[in-house]
Design an enzyme around this catalytic site. Structure first.
Site, PDB file in Angstrom:
ATOM      1  N   LYS A   1       1.366  59.462-112.103  1.00  0.00           N
ATOM      2  CA  LYS A   1       0.250  59.516-111.157  1.00  0.00           C
ATOM      3  C   LYS A   1       0.559  60.388-109.932  1.00  0.00           C
ATOM      4  CE  LYS A   1      -1.585  54.941-112.358  1.00  0.00           C
ATOM      5  NZ  LYS A   1      -2.151  53.691-111.769  1.00  0.00           N
TER       6      LYS A   1
ATOM      7  N   TYR B   1     -11.156  55.309-116.487  1.00  0.00           N
ATOM      8  CA  TYR B   1     -11.074  53.971-115.891  1.00  0.00           C
ATOM      9  C   TYR B   1     -12.421  53.235-115.932  1.00  0.00           C
ATOM     10  CZ  TYR B   1      -6.308  54.668-114.119  1.00  0.00           C
ATOM     11  OH  TYR B   1      -4.949  54.830-114.008  1.00  0.00           O
TER      12      TYR B   1
ATOM     13  N   ASN C   1       0.994  53.273-107.928  1.00  0.00           N
ATOM     14  CA  ASN C   1       2.048  52.604-108.695  1.00  0.00           C
ATOM     15  C   ASN C   1       2.699  53.524-109.734  1.00  0.00           C
ATOM     16  OD1 ASN C   1      -0.097  52.605-110.449  1.00  0.00           O
ATOM     17  ND2 ASN C   1       0.001  50.427-110.941  1.00  0.00           N
TER      18      ASN C   1
ATOM     19  N   HIS D   1       0.760  55.022-115.357  1.00  0.00           N
ATOM     20  CA  HIS D   1      -0.184  54.231-116.149  1.00  0.00           C
ATOM     21  C   HIS D   1       0.335  54.205-117.573  1.00  0.00           C
ATOM     22  CE1 HIS D   1      -3.830  52.903-118.203  1.00  0.00           C
ATOM     23  NE2 HIS D   1      -3.527  53.836-119.097  1.00  0.00           N
TER      24      HIS D   1
ATOM     25  N   GLU E   1      -7.290  56.581-125.385  1.00  0.00           N
ATOM     26  CA  GLU E   1      -6.810  57.329-124.214  1.00  0.00           C
ATOM     27  C   GLU E   1      -6.144  58.635-124.627  1.00  0.00           C
ATOM     28  OE1 GLU E   1      -4.420  54.482-122.032  1.00  0.00           O
ATOM     29  OE2 GLU E   1      -6.188  53.301-121.467  1.00  0.00           O
TER      30      GLU E   1
HETATM   31  P1  CMP Z   1      -3.383  51.278-114.118  1.00  0.00           P
HETATM   32  O1  CMP Z   1      -2.444  50.747-115.139  1.00  0.00           O
HETATM   33  O2  CMP Z   1      -3.487  52.756-114.022  1.00  0.00           O
HETATM   34  O3  CMP Z   1      -4.840  50.671-114.365  1.00  0.00           O
HETATM   35  C1  CMP Z   1      -5.783  50.480-113.327  1.00  0.00           C
HETATM   36  C2  CMP Z   1      -5.223  50.760-111.973  1.00  0.00           C
HETATM   37  O4  CMP Z   1      -5.953  50.292-110.888  1.00  0.00           O
HETATM   38  C3  CMP Z   1      -3.881  50.108-111.852  1.00  0.00           C
HETATM   39  O5  CMP Z   1      -2.930  50.745-112.686  1.00  0.00           O
HETATM   40  C4  CMP Z   1      -3.638  50.198-110.344  1.00  0.00           C
HETATM   41  O6  CMP Z   1      -2.947  51.374-109.964  1.00  0.00           O
HETATM   42  C5  CMP Z   1      -5.058  50.305-109.770  1.00  0.00           C
HETATM   43  N1  CMP Z   1      -5.349  49.237-108.832  1.00  0.00           N
HETATM   44  C6  CMP Z   1      -5.643  49.416-107.531  1.00  0.00           C
HETATM   45  N2  CMP Z   1      -5.850  48.242-106.929  1.00  0.00           N
HETATM   46  C7  CMP Z   1      -5.664  47.282-107.878  1.00  0.00           C
HETATM   47  C8  CMP Z   1      -5.739  45.862-107.852  1.00  0.00           C
HETATM   48  N3  CMP Z   1      -6.041  45.162-106.742  1.00  0.00           N
HETATM   49  N4  CMP Z   1      -5.486  45.214-109.029  1.00  0.00           N
HETATM   50  C9  CMP Z   1      -5.200  45.902-110.162  1.00  0.00           C
HETATM   51  N5  CMP Z   1      -5.118  47.247-110.225  1.00  0.00           N
HETATM   52  C10 CMP Z   1      -5.354  47.931-109.085  1.00  0.00           C
END
Ligand code: CMP
Length: 138
Positions: free
Chosen positions: A9, A49, A112, A115, A126
């Site tokens: 990311k 998403y 984070n 993904h 995906e």
């Molecule tokens: P990802 O695995 O990419 O899938 C959805 C993303 O939403 C997740 O990782 C997080 O980076 C993002 N995200 C942001 N805020 C939240 C939250 N409160 N709870 C879960 N995912 C979140």
């Protein structure tokens, strides 16, 4: 062998962490069988998403994913989906286990670093969003 889809990311590409994250992936025995650095469009991020579109963080998530380049990848391993989820660590880095990518590198739940697909079915969906079969070389 099975496959999963991965995104390195913007928070990670911004900090020049692509190689360090790939080293963790390869060190855990997953093979990077396709990889491309792209600037994700708003349309791509909203489609990718789509399952989260009613969540309060959706707007912020799309803004973050389109803010800077990402690296999209296909990873191959025995049980690739759970293998990658184990080395990514928990979505919120505060809950991530020692040695996981998110524990090592993530800034917060939104930033984070990576993904990974949550099921074989979603992995196939995906992967097809970003790669054609001839771009995946196992
Ligand atoms: P990802 O695995 O990419 O899938 C959805 C993303 O939403 C997740 O990782 C997080 O980076 C993002 N995200 C942001 N805020 C939240 C939250 N409160 N709870 C879960 N995912 C979140």
């Amino acid at each position: 062998m099975s496959r999963t889809f991965s995104i390195i990311k913007p928070d990670a590409t911004r900090r020049n962490l692509t190689g360090k994250i790939n080293a963790v992936i390869e060190g855990a025995g997953l093979r990077i069988v396709a990889q491309r650095r792209i600037r994700m469009t708003r349309e791509q991020a909203e489609a990718f998403y789509g399952v989260h579109k009613e969540r309060p963080f959706f707007g912020e998530l799309v803004a973050q994913m389109t803010s800077e380049p990402v690296v999209v990848q296909v990873l191959e391993a025995d049980n690739a989906v759970p293998a990658y989820r184990e080395i990514m660590g928990a979505t919120n880095p505060e809950n991530a286990a020692e040695g996981t990518i998110r524990k090592l590198f993530a800034l917060n739940v939104g930033e984070n670093s990576v993904h990974g697909s949550d099921s074989d079915e979603n992995a196939a969906i995906e992967i097809a969003q970003f790669f054609s079969d001839d771009q995946i070389v196992g």
